[in-house]
Design a protein around this motif. Structure first.
Motif, PDB file in Angstrom:
ATOM      1  N   ILE A  25      -1.391  -5.614   4.049  1.00 45.62           N
ATOM      2  CA  ILE A  25      -2.812  -5.581   4.397  1.00 45.62           C
ATOM      3  C   ILE A  25      -3.197  -4.272   5.092  1.00 45.62           C
ATOM      4  N   CYS A  26      -2.276  -3.342   5.202  1.00 48.27           N
ATOM      5  CA  CYS A  26      -2.578  -2.016   5.752  1.00 48.27           C
ATOM      6  C   CYS A  26      -3.331  -1.218   4.687  1.00 48.27           C
ATOM      7  N   GLY A  27      -4.482  -0.677   5.051  1.00 49.94           N
ATOM      8  CA  GLY A  27      -5.280   0.098   4.104  1.00 49.94           C
ATOM      9  C   GLY A  27      -4.782   1.506   3.876  1.00 49.94           C
ATOM     10  N   GLY A  28      -3.958   2.017   4.768  1.00 50.90           N
ATOM     11  CA  GLY A  28      -3.418   3.354   4.582  1.00 50.90           C
ATOM     12  C   GLY A  28      -4.374   4.473   4.932  1.00 50.90           C
ATOM     13  N   GLY A  29      -5.379   4.198   5.759  1.00 53.46           N
ATOM     14  CA  GLY A  29      -6.324   5.243   6.164  1.00 53.46           C
ATOM     15  C   GLY A  29      -5.884   5.990   7.409  1.00 53.46           C
ATOM     16  N   ASP A  30      -4.761   5.613   7.974  1.00 52.73           N
ATOM     17  CA  ASP A  30      -4.174   6.263   9.152  1.00 52.73           C
ATOM     18  C   ASP A  30      -5.064   6.201  10.392  1.00 52.73           C
ATOM     19  N   GLU A  31      -5.913   5.187  10.504  1.00 58.10           N
ATOM     20  CA  GLU A  31      -6.753   5.057  11.687  1.00 58.10           C
ATOM     21  C   GLU A  31      -5.898   4.929  12.940  1.00 58.10           C
ATOM     22  N   CYS A  32      -4.770   4.246  12.828  1.00 54.46           N
ATOM     23  CA  CYS A  32      -3.879   4.068  13.972  1.00 54.46           C
ATOM     24  C   CYS A  32      -3.362   5.420  14.474  1.00 54.46           C
ATOM     25  N   ILE A  33      -3.004   6.279  13.554  1.00 52.96           N
ATOM     26  CA  ILE A  33      -2.481   7.596  13.917  1.00 52.96           C
ATOM     27  C   ILE A  33      -3.587   8.447  14.546  1.00 52.96           C
ATOM     28  N   SER A  34      -4.778   8.392  13.977  1.00 48.92           N
ATOM     29  CA  SER A  34      -5.893   9.172  14.509  1.00 48.92           C
ATOM     30  C   SER A  34      -6.269   8.736  15.922  1.00 48.92           C
ATOM     31  N   ALA A  35      -6.190   7.460  16.200  1.00 50.45           N
ATOM     32  CA  ALA A  35      -6.592   6.943  17.511  1.00 50.45           C
ATOM     33  C   ALA A  35      -5.524   7.157  18.578  1.00 50.45           C
ATOM     34  N   CYS A  36      -4.279   7.238  18.183  1.00 55.91           N
ATOM     35  CA  CYS A  36      -3.171   7.347  19.137  1.00 55.91           C
ATOM     36  C   CYS A  36      -3.186   8.706  19.843  1.00 55.91           C
ATOM     37  N   PRO A  37      -3.222   8.703  21.176  1.00 54.29           N
ATOM     38  CA  PRO A  37      -3.223   9.976  21.888  1.00 54.29           C
ATOM     39  C   PRO A  37      -1.888  10.720  21.803  1.00 54.29           C
ATOM     40  N   TRP A  43       4.216   8.909  15.424  1.00 53.85           N
ATOM     41  CA  TRP A  43       3.949   8.458  14.061  1.00 53.85           C
ATOM     42  C   TRP A  43       4.302   9.476  12.996  1.00 53.85           C
ATOM     43  N   GLU A  44       4.592   8.962  11.800  1.00 52.67           N
ATOM     44  CA  GLU A  44       4.695   9.766  10.584  1.00 52.67           C
ATOM     45  C   GLU A  44       4.189   8.913   9.427  1.00 52.67           C
ATOM     46  N   PHE A  64       4.344   4.930   9.944  1.00 60.65           N
ATOM     47  CA  PHE A  64       5.603   4.368  10.435  1.00 60.65           C
ATOM     48  C   PHE A  64       5.902   5.016  11.781  1.00 60.65           C
ATOM     49  N   MET A  65       6.420   4.246  12.723  1.00 58.56           N
ATOM     50  CA  MET A  65       6.777   4.790  14.039  1.00 58.56           C
ATOM     51  C   MET A  65       8.135   5.465  13.953  1.00 58.56           C
TER      52      MET A  65
END
Length: 141
Positions: A25-37, A43-44, A64-65
């Protein structure tokens, strides 16, 4: 080159990190990476065999972490995830379809990471790159 299945990455994160991603269910838009300070440290984006919301099982790029020990457990990335795929390890996705629907319905009401965050041009481009690279609908099939 053999590309690992999403379950391999899921198990690795479950065993070593404070977070897990239910990749179907991950969309792959990398929102998590963009938000992470601390995204550069933690992340990679890696290729894995996975479907996109249950459709088209093929090689796609997903977060992926790489260094879970660098995670500060602020969970900003979890808040930014529009699909609910990224969760604390102690609270994994149990019902993927319900999680996705609930997250999609809640997205417009998120104050910090809502529709305007997800639909920014850079995120739309990442989504396309991570899901439809090469014009054949996948990466390295």
């Amino acid at each position: 080159m053999e590309v690992p299945d999403w379950k391999d990455y899921y198990e690795r994160m479950k065993d070593t990190s404070p977070l897990v991603i239910h990749y179907p269910i991950c969309g792959g838009g990398d929102e998590c990476i963009s938000a992470c300070p601390f995204s550069e440290e933690i992340w990679e984006v890696v290729p894995m065999r996975v479907s996109l919301f249950g459709v088209g099982y093929r090689v796609r790029l997903r977060p992926f972490m790489k260094n879970p020990e660098a995670c500060r457990r602020c969970y900003i990335c979890v808040q930014a995830c529009p699909t609910g795929a990224l969760r604390p390890a102690e609270s994994p996705v149990r019902h993927p379809a319900l999680t996705f629907i609930k997250s999609a319905l809640a997205l417009p009401f998120k104050k910090r990471y809502g529709l305007s965050f997800v639909f920014r041009k850079e995120h739309v481009e990442r989504f396309k790159r991570n899901n439809f690279l090469g014009g054949d609908g996948g990466v390295g099939d």
